[in-house]
Design an enzyme around this catalytic site. Structure first.
Site, short mmCIF file in Angstrom:
data_model
loop_
_atom_site.label_atom_id
_atom_site.label_comp_id
_atom_site.label_asym_id
_atom_site.label_seq_id
_atom_site.Cartn_x
_atom_site.Cartn_y
_atom_site.Cartn_z
CB CYS A 171 -0.91 0.01 1.22
SG CYS A 171 -1.82 -1.51 1.49
NE ARG A 230 4.29 2.08 -1.43
CZ ARG A 230 5.29 1.89 -0.57
NH1 ARG A 230 6.49 2.37 -0.87
NH2 ARG A 230 5.11 1.26 0.56
CG HIS A 284 25.08 -40.80 -14.68
ND1 HIS A 284 25.50 -42.10 -14.87
CD2 HIS A 284 24.78 -40.71 -13.35
CE1 HIS A 284 25.45 -42.76 -13.72
NE2 HIS A 284 25.02 -41.93 -12.78
CD GLU A 320 13.02 -14.50 -15.04
OE1 GLU A 320 11.84 -14.17 -15.06
OE2 GLU A 320 13.57 -15.04 -14.06
CE LYS A 334 14.30 -15.22 -10.13
NZ LYS A 334 13.56 -16.18 -10.92
CD GLU A 390 14.28 -19.07 -8.49
OE1 GLU A 390 14.04 -17.84 -8.50
OE2 GLU A 390 13.61 -19.90 -9.16
CD1 TRP A 428 -1.74 -5.13 -4.28
CD2 TRP A 428 -0.67 -6.11 -2.58
NE1 TRP A 428 -1.25 -6.32 -4.73
CE2 TRP A 428 -0.59 -6.95 -3.71
CE3 TRP A 428 -0.08 -6.52 -1.39
CZ2 TRP A 428 0.07 -8.17 -3.68
CZ3 TRP A 428 0.59 -7.74 -1.37
CH2 TRP A 428 0.66 -8.55 -2.50
CE LYS A 457 5.23 -12.20 -25.31
NZ LYS A 457 4.41 -13.39 -25.48
CG ASN A 474 1.12 1.70 3.85
OD1 ASN A 474 -0.01 1.83 3.41
ND2 ASN A 474 2.16 2.32 3.33
N GLY A 475 0.56 -2.08 6.17
CA GLY A 475 1.03 -3.15 7.03
C GLY A 475 -0.10 -4.05 7.49
#
Length: 897
Positions: free
Chosen positions: A2, A33, A594, A578, A575, A571, A88, A693, A115-116
């Site tokens: 928020c 935000r 292997h 990406e 990153k 992960e 939010w 896009k 907020n919070g």
């Protein structure tokens, strides 16, 4: 996440238009935000009157609401206090009712923006309801306003600061808040505990000093004689303020003094303006003089002065707050001290994991409480197996916690990629528990898998970041990870917050197992330390930056991990790919021999995760194989590790924690590595290619529905024409624009819902037509595309034919004119709320093209039919295309710009 904004003017004449515009502009600066609704509160025309404006959607819609309400913009205020907020949703769905500011009572005696999270709001609510207070929202914030009124009603002579302290002492959790009251006109209380607040100061004369003294509650200490003339000692009553609700007030002297910074030479009040915000980005356009509140500060703005109070003196904080000068540009301030949002979000993780655990993990009492799962925990404990279903980063977080779930619960665990799970049509049974993990809660494959599991009777659990998302609405129960929205495309905070929340899930499930108690306590202790350990790892930022310079111009990178650290490697590899566009492969180190070992030589960059755990000796085998082939790996190891000589390796040393949580610590260096690799190549870190896009390029693939009322046709026809014009300009094909009509605006919500249902029937090529028929009973086609035409049900349309896919967005267009509409306000509110409900239930964007005007002339202007006016239909068409494209992107796990 928020946003808060406030504006206070003292002896500076401003009209209401300026005040409202300042508040709205402040909110627009905080839009980055992330939010779902916005609102503000200002003084009314009469004494003790408050005007509040609250709206679901963007700040622009709030501005429209203010304009339509037509308050007296010309009224002049020489002193005034206004507060505003972007919300939010965390407690309660997005709605006008749940939107901030919140009030203490229908007359708005106290108004608050916050907020919070208030973790004890349910207890406060129960106690206040017992005192006769009626709650009207689903939020935790409302308890603050009602608690303030209760304290005031019990002690009507109490001053604002004492009241604020009494209220804040009762609040548990993290918050930043602004409080205003008709009983203390032109005054504002600002309090911070874990949520940032900054105060901007604008004076007509130079301030005496560039700091503000902090004032304390001093136990048993009288005021010095030399300060007595400036201070008012308020002896508080020794009686409690409410049995069972409020802590006894301090038996001390509270004093207020005139801040030295705001004293004038002649002793006369100095005209001053104050700007309060969650972020300096909303203040810098007004003033560059700012003061940052610290945790537990209570700021009181009154009579052109700013006083800062604290409840406790001996807490190690400074006794002054410096007024600083901002020299940074607006865009830089939004990112704080960081160059990119991704970097900022990496460094926010010590706070975001605390937010994930706040109110849930009680280390002292060895207790984990996940309220969203409470009713289903016993059922999950008895299930046949637990299936985690996710995509991308969320899939990796599930992989990371698989081991600890198996160990603590002794329930068979499966981790599935949603797309592969659906492709295989994997068997699911009624006694399975299916856990869907998604940052957005809207991932298309995960949603399809969720519906697949629901059809088979399985219990479903959602672990999501976005409140009110489709997964959170469709699952039986779940957990919100409270990470806050991420502006950067690459997810960082969400991974670690998901990890923490799922570990707490495992701890909660194993609560009844005495044999696991020691292990559970070990993990709880580790969780309590993880935030501080994050801070230690983040100190390696510049070391990792220098290390990444060695990878410049490399084409490939190998990441090796074993056991739970294989998920960390996956992960990290995602990153790096990406953000830096560097090919990176994560390999389980046990599989090195292997085939992958053939890649290893002295030139291949290799990162190995070799922190201590039960399988550390096995991981060393992979290390020795790499070294023997002249590889020189970078090792992520524990601080002080002696196993890896400096002449053979580069080392990144991280703190050691309990093995189940080590992946949380180990992923941070990989996030930093991905970031610095991308920066070194001069790439756009926050918006990598192919993940953002153009709207107009995607328009040709969209199918948009328009539903309008057959009333005030002159205005409606113009609005529909403007909408079609905008859609065509964005590339939407004419045959993919479906237009329907209903008698009046009140029928729009039902028609929108049934129109979308009809498009779903078309998409599945169903011939049952029951739902389609119910829509056709109401809808009358006004375009060449007929929903009821049997030709539309081909699952493979020929080239150039209309799409049979479900609508990507719908636009509801109606006009309500006060002089022509009975029950004008009721119909306007009911229609808007119903459209919002349809949007959430159907999981499809609905653009509200509902004009509510006082006179027909205003409607004509909104339709672009008067000189110099703008056709709002064009805006609705553009909004539908943007939302349609973003919906497609979000469904694929992509952030679309």
């Amino acid at each position: 996440m928020c946003g808060i904004f406030g504006y206070v003017n003292y002896l500076v004449e401003k009209d209401r238009k300026f005040i409202l515009q300042t508040l709205v502009n402040g909110l627009s600066r905080l839009e980055y935000r992330g939010y779902d609704s916005a609102g503000l509160a200002v003084d009314g025309d009469k004494k003790n009157e408050v005007l509040a404006f609250k709206e679901v959607g963007k700040v622009a819609k709030l501005q429209e609401l203010i304009d339509e309400s037509q308050p007296d913009f010309t009224k002049i205020f020489d002193s005034h206090a206004g507060i505003a907020h972007t919300r939010w949703a965390t407690h309660g769905k997005p709605s006008r009712l749940n939107c901030h500011p919140h009030r203490s009572d229908p007359t708005w005696e106290f108004a608050v923006v916050h907020n919070g999270i208030i973790t004890n709001y349910k207890e406060l609510k129960t106690l206040l309801e017992a005192k006769g207070f009626k709650f009207e929202t689903e939020t935790d914030t409302e308890a603050i306003a009602k608690l303030a009124k209760y304290v005031y009603d019990e002690h009507p002579d109490i001053d604002f600061v004492t009241l604020a302290k009494t209220v804040i002492k009762e609040l548990q959790g993290a918050f930043g808040l602004l409080l205003k009251s008709v009983h203390y006109p032109h005054e504002v209380i600002a309090a911070r505990k874990g949520s940032p607040l900054v105060v901007g100061v604008k004076t007509q004369k130079k301030m005496k000093v560039d700091f503000v003294d902090v004032e304390y509650t001093e136990e048993g200490i009288a005021l010095p004689a030399e300060r007595a003339s400036q201070n008012v000692a308020i002896k508080k009553s020794g009686a409690t303020l409410g049995a069972g609700l409020l802590a006894p007030p301090d038996k001390s002297l509270l004093h207020r003094s005139q801040s030295r910074a705001f004293l004038s030479d002649d002793g006369a009040p100095m005209p001053t303006e104050f700007f309060l915000s969650s972020d300096p980005s909303a203040i810098v356009e007004h003033t560059k003089k700012v003061l940052y509140l610290e945790d537990d500060d209570i700021a009181h703005i009154h009579e052109g002065s700013l006083n800062i109070h604290r409840l406790n003196k001996n807490d190690g904080t400074s006794n002054v707050r410096t007024i600083q000068t901002l020299e940074i540009q607006l865009q830089e301030i939004m990112k704080g001290q960081f160059d990119h949002f991704m970097q900022k979000e990496i460094f926010e993780q010590p706070e975001s994991v605390i937010n994930a655990m706040r109110g849930r993990l009680d280390v002292e009492n060895r207790k984990v409480t996940l309220g969203g799962l409470r009713q289903y925990i016993s059922t999950i404990r008895r299930c046949r197996r637990i299936i985690f279903i996710a995509c991308g980063t969320s899939f990796h977080s599930c992989m990371a916690v698989r081991g600890i779930f198996e160990e603590l619960t002794e329930i068979p665990i499966a981790v599935e990629l949603a797309s592969d799970f659906l492709d295989r049509q994997a068997p699911v049974f009624r006694d399975d528990t299916c856990v869907f993990v998604s940052q957005s809660g809207e991932t298309a494959d995960s949603l399809l898998a969720l519906r697949y599991c629901l059809e088979r009777g399985a219990l479903t659990v959602g672990i999501v970041n976005v409140v009110g998302s489709s997964i959170s609405l469709l699952t039986h129960c779940g957990v919100h990870i409270n990470a806050g929205p991420e502006i950067g495309v690459a997810s960082t905070k969400a991974y670690t917050s998901q990890f923490v929340c799922m570990v707490m899930f495992a701890l909660s499930l194993s609560e009844d197992r005495a044999s696991k108690q020691k292990r559970r306590e070990e993990i709880m202790d580790g969780l309590a330390k993880v935030s501080e350990q994050f801070k230690e790892v983040l100190k390696l930022d510049q070391t990792i930056k220098k290390l990444c310079e060695k990878f410049k111009h490399q084409k490939s990178l190998l990441l090796l991990g074993r056991g739970a650290q294989h998920a960390t490697a996956l992960e990290g590899a995602l990153k790096i790919k990406e953000i830096s566009y560097l090919h990176c492969e994560a390999v389980m180190s046990g599989e090195l021999k292997h085939g992958v070992l053939a890649l290893v030589d002295e030139d291949l960059p290799i990162v190995m995760i070799l922190t201590r755990d039960d399988i550390f000796p096995k991981s060393l085998n992979a290390y020795n194989q790499v070294i023997s082939r002249k590889g020189k790996p970078i090792i992520i190891c524990n601080t002080g590790e002696e196993e890896f000589p400096h002449d053979k390796t580069e080392r990144i040393e991280v703190p050691q924690t309990v093995d189940a949580l080590q992946g949380l610590i180990n992923v941070i260096p990989l996030q930093l590595m991905a970031y610095w690799l991308a920066v070194g190549e001069g790439l756009n870190v926050d918006f990598p290619r192919n993940l953002a896009k153009s709207v107009t390029v995607e328009g040709s693939n969209l199918r948009i529905g328009i539903i309008h009322a057959r009333w005030n046709t002159k205005i409606i026809d113009a609005l529909v024409a403007g909408t079609k014009k905008s859609l065509a300009a964005a590339g939407v094909k004419e045959e993919n624009i479906v237009i329907q009509s209903v008698p009046g605006s009140y029928e729009l919500p039902y028609a929108v819902k049934q129109m979308f249902s009809s498009s779903q029937v078309q998409s599945t090529a169903s011939t049952s037509g029951a739902l389609l028929q119910s829509a056709a009973d109401l809808l009358t086609s006004t375009s060449s595309t007929d929903l009821t035409s049997s030709a539309q049900f081909s699952s493979q349309p020929t080239s150039g034919s209309a799409s049979t896919a479900p609508f990507d967005a719908l636009i509801a267009i109606g006009v309500l004119i006060k002089g022509e509409t009975m029950h004008f306000e009721y119909i306007a509110d009911a229609t808007s709320h119903a459209l919002m409900r349809v949007q959430l239930d159907a999981n499809v964007p609905v653009v509200f093209g509902l004009l509510t005007v006082l006179k027909e002339e205003q409607g004509l202007a909104r339709a672009g039919l008067t000189e110099g006016s703008h056709n709002h239909g064009e805006d609705w068409g553009a909004a539908a295309v943007e939302l349609g494209v973003k919906r497609k992107g979000w469904g694929e796990g992509k952030f679309v710009d």
